[in-house]
Motif scaffolding. Structure first.
Motif: not given
Length: 265
Positions: A224-237
């Motif tokens: 779950l922590a990895l999933i949220f790290a992925h989702l939060f990182s998308l803001d860097l697009m």
């Protein structure tokens, strides 16, 4: 964007592979460099799951759109664009460097298709290994040097991390949590947004529907922590897009962006 990192049956970066051995490379040394030339023009780099938290502070993390999705750190949004290194492969700013990048020019590989044994190999086209006057010796007589042992351990750890990453992705696929991704970036002065596709990402609607034992398992095993790290990182697009514009690497230049804003006003 975010195509599977493989070409000519060799992994990304590698142009050839040769097993390292004390007979042919007894006097060889390895040397370090600040110029990761193998990164130039590479927009997506494979990432292991355990790197998600560190990498998510610098790069958007997506999954390749292949049948067997691979996590990727995006260093650019367009093919052939890397906004984190210059033309010599020097980092333009302090950023986390994925283990896949640091592993080069070494890797573990099978010497025979029917063998399960992995041997330490290297890319002979790299200038990081050779009969140099300076550097770290790879062998001490006919035995691996401490530097060579450390390299072998690093490559082993990377392979193990790769298996754990595959298990993580398999769980995402099993629970149907991956979807075709799409990101729209609106640039001031342009009527139509710039749209990026060709990758996979977590389906947040399906993630919200996860219940019971499945949700408990995702939380307990750290997924779950990895999933949220992925989702939060998308803001860097949008940040990577802005870096492309600033560096003139497309899809538009700074002058084009400024002209569009001026015309809009």
């Amino acid at each position: 964007m975010a195509s599977a990192p493989q070409a000519a049956n060799l992994p990304l970066f590698y142009k050839d592979l040769m097993p390292l051995n004390s007979r042919d490379h007894a006097t060889w040394k390895s040397r370090t460099t600040d110029h990761a030339t193998w990164l130039v023009g590479q927009h997506a780099v494979p990432l292991t799951a355990e790197e998600f938290v560190h990498a998510s502070r610098h790069y958007p993390i997506v999954f390749s759109a292949s049948d067997q999705p691979v996590p990727l750190a995006l260093m650019g949004l367009n093919e052939g664009v890397n906004t984190f290194v210059d033309d010599q492969g020097t980092l333009l700013q302090q950023a986390y460097v994925p283990a896949y990048v640091r592993r080069y020019p070494f890797m573990l590989a099978k010497l025979a298709p029917d063998s399960e044994d992995l041997s330490l190999c290297f890319d002979p086209t790299s200038d990081l290994l050779g009969e140099y006057a300076e550097g770290n010796a790879l062998f001490d007589g006919d035995q691996p040097s401490e530097q060579c042992k450390a390299t072998l351990d690093f490559c082993r750890n990377f392979e193990e991390a790769g298996f754990r990453t595959q298990a993580f992705v398999d769980e995402l696929v099993k629970h149907n949590l991956l979807m075709d991704g799409e990101v729209s970036i609106q640039q001031a002065g342009f009527e139509q947004p710039f749209v990026y596709r060709g990758f996979k990402m977590i389906d947040q609607e399906k993630l919200r529907d996860v219940r019971g034992d499945v949700l408990r398992s995702l939380n307990q095993n750290g997924m779950l922590a990895l999933i949220f790290a992925h989702l939060f990182s998308l803001d860097l697009m949008t940040e990577v897009f802005a870096r492309q514009v600033q560096q003139g690497k497309g899809p538009i230049t700074v002058d084009e962006a400024n002209a569009a804003v001026a015309n809009a006003n």
